[in-house]
Design a protein around this motif. Structure first.
Motif, PDB file in Angstrom:
ATOM      1  N   VAL A  46     -19.530  10.809  46.933  1.00  0.00           N
ATOM      2  CA  VAL A  46     -20.742  11.547  47.769  1.00  0.00           C
ATOM      3  C   VAL A  46     -20.474  13.131  47.768  1.00  0.00           C
ATOM      4  CG1 VAL A  46     -22.403  11.977  49.660  1.00  0.00           C
ATOM      5  CG2 VAL A  46     -21.640   9.503  49.103  1.00  0.00           C
ATOM      6  N   ASP A  47     -21.586  13.789  46.839  1.00  0.00           N
ATOM      7  CA  ASP A  47     -21.082  15.078  47.289  1.00  0.00           C
ATOM      8  C   ASP A  47     -22.471  15.776  47.800  1.00  0.00           C
ATOM      9  OD1 ASP A  47     -20.925  18.208  46.624  1.00  0.00           O
ATOM     10  OD2 ASP A  47     -21.320  17.722  44.281  1.00  0.00           O
ATOM     11  N   ILE A  48     -21.940  16.192  49.184  1.00  0.00           N
ATOM     12  CA  ILE A  48     -23.305  16.952  50.189  1.00  0.00           C
ATOM     13  C   ILE A  48     -23.189  18.535  49.819  1.00  0.00           C
ATOM     14  CG2 ILE A  48     -22.640  15.005  51.708  1.00  0.00           C
ATOM     15  CD1 ILE A  48     -21.960  17.133  53.563  1.00  0.00           C
ATOM     16  N   GLY A  49     -24.396  18.884  49.723  1.00  0.00           N
ATOM     17  CA  GLY A  49     -24.791  20.269  49.399  1.00  0.00           C
ATOM     18  C   GLY A  49     -24.196  20.467  48.032  1.00  0.00           C
ATOM     19  N   ALA A  50     -24.819  19.695  47.180  1.00  0.00           N
ATOM     20  CA  ALA A  50     -24.173  19.683  45.704  1.00  0.00           C
ATOM     21  C   ALA A  50     -24.501  20.935  45.041  1.00  0.00           C
ATOM     22  CB  ALA A  50     -24.706  18.395  44.946  1.00  0.00           C
ATOM     23  N   GLY A  51     -25.758  21.340  45.481  1.00  0.00           N
ATOM     24  CA  GLY A  51     -26.238  22.745  44.850  1.00  0.00           C
ATOM     25  C   GLY A  51     -26.374  22.469  43.325  1.00  0.00           C
ATOM     26  N   THR A  52     -25.882  22.996  42.429  1.00  0.00           N
ATOM     27  CA  THR A  52     -26.272  22.913  40.862  1.00  0.00           C
ATOM     28  C   THR A  52     -25.345  22.200  40.322  1.00  0.00           C
ATOM     29  OG1 THR A  52     -25.093  24.938  40.675  1.00  0.00           O
ATOM     30  CG2 THR A  52     -27.548  25.145  40.786  1.00  0.00           C
ATOM     31  N   GLY A  53     -24.328  21.330  41.023  1.00  0.00           N
ATOM     32  CA  GLY A  53     -23.515  20.549  40.342  1.00  0.00           C
ATOM     33  C   GLY A  53     -22.064  20.839  39.997  1.00  0.00           C
ATOM     34  N   ARG A  54     -21.598  21.905  41.123  1.00  0.00           N
ATOM     35  CA  ARG A  54     -20.599  22.462  40.855  1.00  0.00           C
ATOM     36  C   ARG A  54     -19.615  21.416  40.699  1.00  0.00           C
ATOM     37  NH1 ARG A  54     -18.165  27.818  43.614  1.00  0.00           N
ATOM     38  NH2 ARG A  54     -16.043  27.896  42.686  1.00  0.00           N
ATOM     39  N   LEU A  55     -19.356  20.603  41.641  1.00  0.00           N
ATOM     40  CA  LEU A  55     -18.333  19.687  41.988  1.00  0.00           C
ATOM     41  C   LEU A  55     -18.771  18.138  41.133  1.00  0.00           C
ATOM     42  CD1 LEU A  55     -17.491  20.100  45.525  1.00  0.00           C
ATOM     43  CD2 LEU A  55     -16.298  20.848  43.530  1.00  0.00           C
ATOM     44  N   SER A  56     -20.068  17.965  41.211  1.00  0.00           N
ATOM     45  CA  SER A  56     -20.519  16.566  40.526  1.00  0.00           C
ATOM     46  C   SER A  56     -20.284  16.718  39.201  1.00  0.00           C
ATOM     47  CB  SER A  56     -22.126  16.624  41.100  1.00  0.00           C
ATOM     48  OG  SER A  56     -22.590  16.410  42.224  1.00  0.00           O
ATOM     49  N   ALA A  57     -20.391  17.755  38.638  1.00  0.00           N
ATOM     50  CA  ALA A  57     -20.198  17.711  37.185  1.00  0.00           C
ATOM     51  C   ALA A  57     -18.794  17.410  36.746  1.00  0.00           C
ATOM     52  CB  ALA A  57     -20.574  19.241  36.645  1.00  0.00           C
ATOM     53  N   GLN A 116     -34.433  20.681  46.386  1.00  0.00           N
ATOM     54  CA  GLN A 116     -34.583  19.982  44.932  1.00  0.00           C
ATOM     55  C   GLN A 116     -34.287  20.760  43.668  1.00  0.00           C
ATOM     56  OE1 GLN A 116     -35.925  16.554  44.731  1.00  0.00           O
ATOM     57  NE2 GLN A 116     -35.083  16.968  42.722  1.00  0.00           N
ATOM     58  N   ALA A 117     -34.690  21.913  43.932  1.00  0.00           N
ATOM     59  CA  ALA A 117     -34.550  22.992  42.599  1.00  0.00           C
ATOM     60  C   ALA A 117     -33.014  22.923  42.187  1.00  0.00           C
ATOM     61  CB  ALA A 117     -34.898  24.199  42.881  1.00  0.00           C
ATOM     62  N   MET A 118     -32.139  22.723  43.284  1.00  0.00           N
ATOM     63  CA  MET A 118     -30.716  22.862  42.963  1.00  0.00           C
ATOM     64  C   MET A 118     -30.225  21.464  42.314  1.00  0.00           C
ATOM     65  SD  MET A 118     -29.169  25.799  43.736  1.00  0.00           S
ATOM     66  CE  MET A 118     -27.838  25.884  44.588  1.00  0.00           C
ATOM     67  N   LEU A 119     -30.939  20.574  42.960  1.00  0.00           N
ATOM     68  CA  LEU A 119     -30.670  19.139  42.416  1.00  0.00           C
ATOM     69  C   LEU A 119     -31.086  18.724  40.986  1.00  0.00           C
ATOM     70  CD1 LEU A 119     -30.921  16.957  45.746  1.00  0.00           C
ATOM     71  CD2 LEU A 119     -28.967  17.490  44.796  1.00  0.00           C
ATOM     72  N   ASN A 120     -32.312  19.543  40.708  1.00  0.00           N
ATOM     73  CA  ASN A 120     -32.724  19.419  39.279  1.00  0.00           C
ATOM     74  C   ASN A 120     -31.535  19.969  38.157  1.00  0.00           C
ATOM     75  OD1 ASN A 120     -35.177  18.272  40.274  1.00  0.00           O
ATOM     76  ND2 ASN A 120     -36.266  20.344  40.155  1.00  0.00           N
ATOM     77  N   GLU A 121     -30.912  20.966  38.626  1.00  0.00           N
ATOM     78  CA  GLU A 121     -29.875  21.543  37.837  1.00  0.00           C
ATOM     79  C   GLU A 121     -28.864  20.673  37.579  1.00  0.00           C
ATOM     80  OE1 GLU A 121     -28.211  24.384  35.277  1.00  0.00           O
ATOM     81  OE2 GLU A 121     -30.284  24.270  36.168  1.00  0.00           O
ATOM     82  N   THR A 122     -28.375  19.913  38.751  1.00  0.00           N
ATOM     83  CA  THR A 122     -27.352  19.077  38.893  1.00  0.00           C
ATOM     84  C   THR A 122     -27.596  17.735  37.932  1.00  0.00           C
ATOM     85  OG1 THR A 122     -26.476  19.620  40.981  1.00  0.00           O
ATOM     86  CG2 THR A 122     -26.151  17.458  40.322  1.00  0.00           C
ATOM     87  N   ALA A 123     -29.016  17.431  38.029  1.00  0.00           N
ATOM     88  CA  ALA A 123     -29.335  16.205  37.138  1.00  0.00           C
ATOM     89  C   ALA A 123     -29.544  16.533  35.776  1.00  0.00           C
ATOM     90  CB  ALA A 123     -30.863  15.759  37.706  1.00  0.00           C
ATOM     91  N   ARG A 124     -29.813  17.897  35.407  1.00  0.00           N
ATOM     92  CA  ARG A 124     -29.654  18.196  34.100  1.00  0.00           C
ATOM     93  C   ARG A 124     -28.477  18.215  33.430  1.00  0.00           C
ATOM     94  NH1 ARG A 124     -28.182  22.289  31.311  1.00  0.00           N
ATOM     95  NH2 ARG A 124     -27.582  23.459  32.898  1.00  0.00           N
ATOM     96  N   GLN A 125     -27.561  18.549  34.224  1.00  0.00           N
ATOM     97  CA  GLN A 125     -26.116  18.616  33.717  1.00  0.00           C
ATOM     98  C   GLN A 125     -25.541  17.105  33.464  1.00  0.00           C
ATOM     99  OE1 GLN A 125     -23.029  21.483  35.093  1.00  0.00           O
ATOM    100  NE2 GLN A 125     -24.422  22.244  36.812  1.00  0.00           N
ATOM    101  N   LEU A 126     -25.781  16.239  34.376  1.00  0.00           N
ATOM    102  CA  LEU A 126     -25.349  14.945  34.319  1.00  0.00           C
ATOM    103  C   LEU A 126     -25.868  14.352  33.095  1.00  0.00           C
ATOM    104  CD1 LEU A 126     -24.669  14.236  38.228  1.00  0.00           C
ATOM    105  CD2 LEU A 126     -23.145  15.031  36.596  1.00  0.00           C
TER     106      LEU A 126
END
Length: 229
Positions: A41-52, A68-78
């Motif tokens: 679980v990545d909390i405060g995931a932002g734009t996916g710095r750790l998630s990616a 949600q805007a930040m999570l959209n960027e995370t989702a794009r990367q993944l």
């Protein structure tokens, strides 16, 4: 200082460009807790710095953020990485929409500080609730890892005064081990360096970057970790 809350809501793509100029942190995490095949679980995931960097080796990954805007960027990367083992959800750190004991590894990068800054109302209560939530979702023998700032534009740690009480409680009240690392920004041009540092850190650092014609902007980060019983 720039309005970070507004940046996270309205300028996620530019923020992602800033973060992309820093080194990946999977090696730091791996030293603390090998994460191959874990539920993360990545909390405060932002734009996916750790998630990616975690998702490609994870069993599953849930990315949570207030924006949600930040999570959209995370989702794009993944999505571009053609991964299917992840999901995102808007959430407050103090009310995580997750079951008890669902994660082997919980990470939080540069986000708990916004609730636990000494400038924030009821920061100690906020921190107590966040810690309770993190410990609730992590499994027995799981690990919690937090990243926070130890100063931007500095070669050795010089954390902001308003974060010192928070950092002290992590170590002294909540039992986290900790160390510091370098998280320098490396830009392609001095123009980009000035633009991006001014955008997120303000005019004082932006003026210094322009004056010294910096390509590499030094930064120190703190890493705190706790292994659950």
């Amino acid at each position: 200082m720039p309005d970070h809350a507004k940046i996270y809501l309205e300028e996620a793509e530019k923020y992602a460009r800033l973060i992309a100029s820093q080194p990946p942190l999977d090696g730091v995490i791996e030293e603390i807790r090998p994460f191959e095949g874990l539920d993360i679980v990545d909390i405060g995931a932002g734009t996916g710095r750790l998630s990616a960097v975690l998702a490609p080796r994870a069993k599953s990954l849930v990315a949570l953020d207030a924006s949600q805007a930040m999570l959209n960027e995370t989702a794009r990367q993944l999505s571009e990485a053609k991964l299917s083992n992840w999901r995102t959800e808007v959430a407050d750190h103090r009310r995580l929409p997750l079951e008890d004991g669902c994660a082997d590894l919980v990470v939080a990068g540069w986000s708990v500080c916004y609730l636990a800054s000494a400038d924030a109302p009821d920061w100690e209560d906020n921190l107590r609730i966040v810690m309770s939530e993190l410990k609730r979702i992590v499994r027995s023998k799981g690990t919690i890892i937090l990243f926070e700032t130890m100063g931007t534009g500095v070669e050795t740690p010089a954390p902001p005064d308003f974060l010192l009480p928070y950092y002290a409680q992590l170590a002294n009240l909540y039992g986290f081990a900790h160390r510091w690392i370098r998280t320098d920004y490396l830009f392609e041009s001095t123009k980009e360096a000035e633009e991006m540092t001014r955008f997120f850190f303000g005019d004082e650092l932006g003026d210094r970057v322009a004056r010294e014609e910096l390509l590499r902007v030094p930064e120190c980060g703190g890493v705190w970790w706790l292994h659950a019983d």
